[in-house]
Enzyme design. Sequence first.
Site, PDB file in Angstrom:
ATOM      1  CB  ILE A 130      -0.952  -0.007   1.210  1.00  0.00           C
ATOM      2  CG1 ILE A 130      -1.904  -1.209   1.111  1.00  0.00           C
ATOM      3  CG2 ILE A 130      -1.728   1.302   1.308  1.00  0.00           C
ATOM      4  CD1 ILE A 130      -2.864  -1.339   2.278  1.00  0.00           C
ATOM      5  CG  ASP A 131       3.332   1.900  -2.967  1.00  0.00           C
ATOM      6  OD1 ASP A 131       3.725   1.234  -1.993  1.00  0.00           O
ATOM      7  OD2 ASP A 131       3.613   1.621  -4.147  1.00  0.00           O
ATOM      8  CE1 TYR A 132       0.897   7.198   4.395  1.00  0.00           C
ATOM      9  CE2 TYR A 132       1.513   4.907   4.030  1.00  0.00           C
ATOM     10  CZ  TYR A 132       1.557   6.046   4.806  1.00  0.00           C
ATOM     11  OH  TYR A 132       2.275   6.068   5.970  1.00  0.00           O
ATOM     12  CE1 TYR A 143      -0.400   9.910  -6.307  1.00  0.00           C
ATOM     13  CE2 TYR A 143      -0.953   9.583  -3.998  1.00  0.00           C
ATOM     14  CZ  TYR A 143      -0.832  10.401  -5.103  1.00  0.00           C
ATOM     15  OH  TYR A 143      -1.151  11.739  -4.989  1.00  0.00           O
ATOM     16  CG  ASN A 173       5.785   0.722   0.620  1.00  0.00           C
ATOM     17  OD1 ASN A 173       6.748   0.363   1.283  1.00  0.00           O
ATOM     18  ND2 ASN A 173       5.109  -0.109  -0.162  1.00  0.00           N
TER      19      ASN A 173
END
Length: 249
Positions: A130-132, A143, A173
Site C-alpha cells: 500500500i503506497d500512499y 497510489y 509505504n
Amino acid sequence: MALQPRIIPVLLLHKGGLYKTKQFKNPSYVGDPINAVRIFNEKQVDELLILDIDCSKENKAPNYTLIEEIVSEAFMPVGYGGGVNSLAVAKQIFQLGVEKVIINSALESNPQLLAEIAAIYGAQAVVASIDYKKSFLGGTKCYFTNGTKKSGYTPQELAQIAQKAGAGEIILNAIDRESTYQGYDINLLQQIVSSVQIPVDVSGGASSKQDFDAAKQAGASGMAAGSMFVYQRPHNAVLISYPTNHFYH
C-alpha cells in the site's frame, strides 16, 4: 509467544542495477544487487525485499534471470515485487525460489489475483503493498504503478480490500517519507494495525533504532528500510549496512 518483528532491507531494481529513490523519484545508482545481497548474507539479515520499479510503469515482465541470480545468492527469505500481474507470472517467480510476491497495481486492476495466488501458495506468500501520500488538503490517498497513478482509495480502505482479497501481509509505504529519515508514519501504522487481522509491515522514513522501537510498539510485524541500509549519513555515501547485534533477537 509473540513473533519478534523483522528488520527488512528493501532493494530497488532499475535498469538491471541497484538504485535508490527519494519519495519514489530520481533513482540514484547504488551498485550491483548481487554484491549487496552477499553483504546482507554476512550480516544475517532477517528477510529481503526486492522491488523492480520499472515493470509496472513500463508494462514489462519481471527480469527472471536477475531474480534467479539474487535468490540463488541469498541466504535469507526473499520477497519480490514488480510486474506481478497474473498467476502465471507469480508461478514463475515462486519457481525461482522467492518466498513472497508483493502486489501493488493488481490490488486495483485485479484483486482476485491475490486469492488465486493464496489458494496455491498460501496467504503468507501474498503481500499487499500500500503506497500512499498525504495531500495538500490533509487527506491521505493511495497510489499505484510505482507512485505514478493516484487512486481514490484511502490506506484503510485498501487494507480492507487487500485482506478480503487474500493477502496474508500488508506493507505500508509512505511515499512522502521515503529517504527523508523523518521516521515512520506511526499514526497511520496504528490505524491500519487496528483495522486488519493480518501482519502489517511499515516502510518509509527510518533512520534509527528509535524508529524501529516506535513501529514495534505501534504493532508493526516488520520494519523495512532502504536508505538506512545502503547509505552512510550525513553525505549519503554508499555503504551497505545492517544492525550487527540484532535489536530484537
